[in-house]
Design an enzyme around this catalytic site. Structure first.
Site, PDB file in Angstrom:
ATOM      1  N   PRO A  36      -9.416 -16.766  13.245  1.00 17.39           N
ATOM      2  CA  PRO A  36      -9.268 -15.565  14.245  1.00 17.39           C
ATOM      3  C   PRO A  36      -8.140 -15.194  13.764  1.00 17.39           C
ATOM      4  O   PRO A  36      -7.122 -15.564  14.380  1.00 17.39           O
ATOM      5  CB  PRO A  36     -10.025 -15.985  15.222  1.00 17.39           C
ATOM      6  CG  PRO A  36      -9.662 -17.301  15.884  1.00 17.39           C
ATOM      7  CD  PRO A  36      -9.109 -17.881  14.361  1.00 17.39           C
ATOM      8  N   GLY A  37      -8.007 -13.331  13.931  1.00 22.56           N
ATOM      9  CA  GLY A  37      -6.855 -12.991  13.687  1.00 22.56           C
ATOM     10  C   GLY A  37      -6.378 -11.228  14.734  1.00 22.56           C
ATOM     11  O   GLY A  37      -6.293 -11.942  16.506  1.00 22.56           O
ATOM     12  N   ARG A  38      -7.228 -10.948  14.499  1.00 21.77           N
ATOM     13  CA  ARG A  38      -7.637  -9.398  15.253  1.00 21.77           C
ATOM     14  C   ARG A  38      -8.020  -9.854  17.178  1.00 21.77           C
ATOM     15  O   ARG A  38      -8.185  -9.516  17.643  1.00 21.77           O
ATOM     16  CB  ARG A  38      -8.707  -8.709  14.674  1.00 21.77           C
ATOM     17  CG  ARG A  38      -9.198  -7.602  14.861  1.00 21.77           C
ATOM     18  CD  ARG A  38      -9.778  -6.651  15.085  1.00 21.77           C
ATOM     19  NE  ARG A  38      -9.979  -7.054  12.837  1.00 21.77           N
ATOM     20  CZ  ARG A  38      -9.193  -5.977  12.716  1.00 21.77           C
ATOM     21  NH1 ARG A  38      -9.008  -5.458  12.703  1.00 21.77           N
ATOM     22  NH2 ARG A  38      -9.220  -6.337  11.399  1.00 21.77           N
TER      23      ARG A  38
ATOM     24  N   TYR B  50      -8.603   3.367   7.044  1.00 28.16           N
ATOM     25  CA  TYR B  50     -10.677   2.926   6.960  1.00 28.16           C
ATOM     26  C   TYR B  50     -10.944   3.630   8.121  1.00 28.16           C
ATOM     27  O   TYR B  50     -12.438   2.948   8.488  1.00 28.16           O
ATOM     28  CB  TYR B  50     -10.012   1.437   7.454  1.00 28.16           C
ATOM     29  CG  TYR B  50      -9.246   0.347   7.412  1.00 28.16           C
ATOM     30  CD1 TYR B  50      -9.205  -0.398   6.009  1.00 28.16           C
ATOM     31  CD2 TYR B  50      -8.436  -0.600   8.531  1.00 28.16           C
ATOM     32  CE1 TYR B  50      -7.986  -1.000   5.302  1.00 28.16           C
ATOM     33  CE2 TYR B  50      -7.467  -1.258   8.368  1.00 28.16           C
ATOM     34  CZ  TYR B  50      -7.482  -1.850   6.705  1.00 28.16           C
ATOM     35  OH  TYR B  50      -7.078  -2.583   6.516  1.00 28.16           O
TER      36      TYR B  50
ATOM     37  N   CYS C 122       4.038  14.754   8.633  1.00 29.93           N
ATOM     38  CA  CYS C 122       3.350  15.215   7.368  1.00 29.93           C
ATOM     39  C   CYS C 122       2.587  15.327   7.079  1.00 29.93           C
ATOM     40  O   CYS C 122       2.180  15.135   5.691  1.00 29.93           O
ATOM     41  CB  CYS C 122       5.082  15.489   7.238  1.00 29.93           C
ATOM     42  SG  CYS C 122       5.959  16.070   7.933  1.00 29.93           S
ATOM     43  N   GLU C 123       1.101  15.136   7.582  1.00 29.61           N
ATOM     44  CA  GLU C 123      -0.354  14.980   7.133  1.00 29.61           C
ATOM     45  C   GLU C 123      -0.874  15.638   8.041  1.00 29.61           C
ATOM     46  O   GLU C 123      -1.416  14.801   8.831  1.00 29.61           O
ATOM     47  CB  GLU C 123      -0.351  13.359   6.686  1.00 29.61           C
ATOM     48  CG  GLU C 123       0.852  12.260   5.971  1.00 29.61           C
ATOM     49  CD  GLU C 123       1.030  11.707   4.418  1.00 29.61           C
ATOM     50  OE1 GLU C 123      -0.532  12.427   3.895  1.00 29.61           O
ATOM     51  OE2 GLU C 123       1.569  11.621   4.042  1.00 29.61           O
TER      52      GLU C 123
ATOM     53  N   TYR D  17      -2.776  -5.048  13.211  1.00 29.20           N
ATOM     54  CA  TYR D  17      -2.311  -4.776  12.554  1.00 29.20           C
ATOM     55  C   TYR D  17      -1.834  -2.964  12.479  1.00 29.20           C
ATOM     56  O   TYR D  17      -2.482  -1.944  11.749  1.00 29.20           O
ATOM     57  CB  TYR D  17      -3.985  -4.260  12.102  1.00 29.20           C
ATOM     58  CG  TYR D  17      -4.721  -5.419  11.185  1.00 29.20           C
ATOM     59  CD1 TYR D  17      -3.919  -6.811  10.185  1.00 29.20           C
ATOM     60  CD2 TYR D  17      -5.229  -6.445  12.280  1.00 29.20           C
ATOM     61  CE1 TYR D  17      -4.380  -7.779  10.050  1.00 29.20           C
ATOM     62  CE2 TYR D  17      -6.235  -7.725  11.240  1.00 29.20           C
ATOM     63  CZ  TYR D  17      -5.732  -8.142  10.412  1.00 29.20           C
ATOM     64  OH  TYR D  17      -6.154  -9.382  10.661  1.00 29.20           O
TER      65      TYR D  17
HETATM   66  C1  LIG Z   1      -7.590 -10.979   7.302  1.00 27.69           C
HETATM   67  C2  LIG Z   1      -7.190 -12.828   7.302  1.00 27.69           C
HETATM   68  C3  LIG Z   1      -8.011 -13.282   8.763  1.00 27.69           C
HETATM   69  C4  LIG Z   1      -8.161 -12.072   9.976  1.00 27.69           C
HETATM   70  O1  LIG Z   1      -8.895 -11.475   9.508  1.00 27.69           O
HETATM   71  P1  LIG Z   1      -9.445 -10.975  11.746  1.00 27.69           P
HETATM   72  O2  LIG Z   1     -10.716  -9.915  10.922  1.00 27.69           O
HETATM   73  O3  LIG Z   1      -7.589 -10.628  11.930  1.00 27.69           O
HETATM   74  O4  LIG Z   1      -9.847 -11.753  12.257  1.00 27.69           O
HETATM   75  C5  LIG Z   1      -8.289 -15.074   8.486  1.00 27.69           C
HETATM   76  N1  LIG Z   1      -8.591 -15.265   7.230  1.00 27.69           N
HETATM   77  C6  LIG Z   1      -8.547 -14.130   5.996  1.00 27.69           C
HETATM   78  C7  LIG Z   1      -8.406 -15.707   4.931  1.00 27.69           C
HETATM   79  C8  LIG Z   1      -7.889 -12.905   6.156  1.00 27.69           C
HETATM   80  O5  LIG Z   1      -7.630 -12.623   4.694  1.00 27.69           O
END
Ligand SMILES: *Cc1c(COP(=O)(O)O)cnc(C)c1O
Length: 490
Positions: free
Chosen positions: A341-343, A388, A415-416, A445
């Protein structure tokens, strides 16, 4: 074309924002709530426009008695005074809590934080302190992680076109996993390992054919895109066998990432099934059960009140049962599982803070108008709406308001025409220049995809804990930008 524009073009001088007793401007007097452009169907009119939905805001955000938002005990008005706007504000304890919640829910598994969502040396250290590993996908991210002092063994490296310098840095520092994405990369890794006289720990990135319900640009497991080896076509098995037979590569498992901002847990479950079947097929061909399976990231978060993400616990329960069931069916020993997980960790922990500069009402015909609120940031600090069509929410942060909510569009300075931060949101009808606006769920992000479009210096990222500010990334200056301009001289 019959489009008329009314509004206030009031521009502040110097420190006017901070002056007390600012007169209540009569802003865009032509705005009437009943004539405003209708809200999109998904957007419901709030009962209380000052209320904060707990799914959107980090746990440390509250509205003080006088109406000012505060983060971890620090009023945003004070914060703006100290660090300026726009700024990204991270609630440190909330971020740590989320990291811990993923680690706890997936106990026994490895949780990698996807550094591309947001990375600084401080955040990398927090993540490590909370017991998570780290994913990187560039030389830059790897360098930040190493500079933060992370154990290289806890780092995994991604990318569909990893360069020789980044592979070499990863290999010489002994990073834990390289997630291989092409045959060319296998060749490159073999000669690098020969040169360095080492063995690389690799996983094969596979595409499972899962059609994740998300934006095309962030869906990554269908067949027609650049990542991975397809299971369906047999390429995945071919590359697994090639790595397995290579004297320089130690194939530890496979990796699947189906996309980002996914709410539908079925997608992850189907991906888990298909990857486990591939492992079973590999075991049949070679007699060897690969020990690891990475199911990637992409877990959705709430950007608006309508989004309803699954909790880490619910996801873990669903995935654990699918994996147990599938391993029983195929006779496989359960592999060590990891997720990325990132987001879901950094997104809700951060908000963006902007200063309103102008407010105008644009007549759309048919007796309707749309209210445009321009803030001092824009697509350079959050490209996701333009890239997106991502939806966001916003709230008036420097005060509460008793005015009627009006469907408004929050736009930036660039300017968009597509420089939109929040396409549609109910905001108080009396928003005026000088107000602070906060956009929740901006931790992921935003800064990591920020640009210098229009020669805009990128905003700082600050964290707050116990009312104290820590700078994670300082504000860029025009001097920083001019330093790159070889002709700028003195
Ligand atoms: C972007 C990515 C993530 C994380 O995605 P999230 O939407 O931020 O959880 C994990 N693994 C890989 C390989 C990615 O490219």
């Amino acid at each position: 074309m019959g489009v008329t524009i009314t509004g206030s073009g009031w521009l502040p001088e110097g420190n006017l924002w901070h002056s007390t007793g600012m007169t209540h401007m009569h802003v865009a007097g032509s705005i009437h709530a009943d004539a405003t452009y209708p809200a999109p169907v998904w957007l419901t009119r709030p009962d209380d426009v000052n209320a904060l939905s707990p799914t959107l805001w980090s746990s440390g955000v509250t509205r003080e008695a006088d109406g000012v938002l505060s983060v971890a005990g620090l009023r945003v008005t004070d914060l703006a005074e100290q660090v300026g706007t726009p700024a990204y504000v991270v609630d440190e304890l909330d971020l740590r809590e989320r990291a811990r919640a993923w680690r706890e829910a997936f106990r026994g598994w490895t949780v990698y934080y996807a550094g591309k969502s947001f990375l600084s040396t401080t955040v990398a250290r927090w993540i490590a302190e909370e017991g998570l590993h780290l994913d990187v996908c560039s030389l830059g991210e790897l360098t930040v992680a190493l500079r933060a002092g992370l154990d290289p063994g806890t780092i995994a490296m991604h990318g569909n076109n990893k360069s020789v310098p980044e592979l070499r840095l990863g290999l010489t520092r002994g990073i834990g996993r390289i997630v291989v994405d092409s045959d060319d990369e296998i060749t490159r890794l073999e000669w690098l390992c020969d040169e360095l006289d080492i063995t690389a720990q690799v996983m094969i990135r596979v595409t499972t054919g899962v059609e994740a319900h998300t934006h095309e640009y962030i869906a990554t497991a269908h067949e027609d895109q650049k990542f991975g080896f397809s299971i369906l076509s047999g390429q995945a098995m071919g590359s697994m066998l090639r790595c397995y037979r290579s004297p320089r590569l130690n194939l530890v498992g496979i990796h699947s990432h189906i996309g980002s901002q996914i709410f539908d847990t079925d997608g992850f479950e189907v991906a888990a099934k298909r990857t486990l079947r591939l492992l079973a097929q590999f075991a049949q061909e070679t007699g060897v059960e690969l020990p690891e399976l990475d199911l990637g990231g992409g877990f959705g978060i709430a950007y608006t009140k309508e989004d309803d993400p699954a909790s880490p616990d619910d996801l873990a329960t669903g995935l654990r049962s699918i994996i147990a069931q599938e391993c029983r069916a195929t006779g496989l020993t359960e592999p060590a599982i990891s997720i990325e997980p990132g987001r879901a960790i950094v997104g809700p922990a951060g908000m963006a803070l902007y200063r309103v500069g102008t407010v105008k009402s644009v007549q759309l015909g048919g007796g309707t108008s749309r209210r445009y609120i321009s803030v001092d940031g824009g697509m350079s600090d959050n490209i996701r709406p333009a890239l997106y069509a991502a939806e966001y929410s916003a709230a008036l942060a420097s005060r509460a308001s008793t005015a009627e909510p009006v469907v408004s569009r929050v736009v930036g300075v660039h300017c968009e025409g597509g420089d939109i931060l929040v396409r549609d949101e109910f905001l108080p009808g009396d928003i005026r220049p000088g107000d602070l606006l906060a956009v929740p769920a901006s931790g992921a992000y935003s800064r990591s995809m920020a640009s210098n479009y229009n020669h805009t210096p990128r905003p700082p990222v600050v964290s707050v804990r116990d009312a104290r500010i820590t700078t994670l990334i300082r504000r860029e200056t025009l001097e920083d930008l001019l330093a790159l301009d070889a002709g700028a001289g003195e």
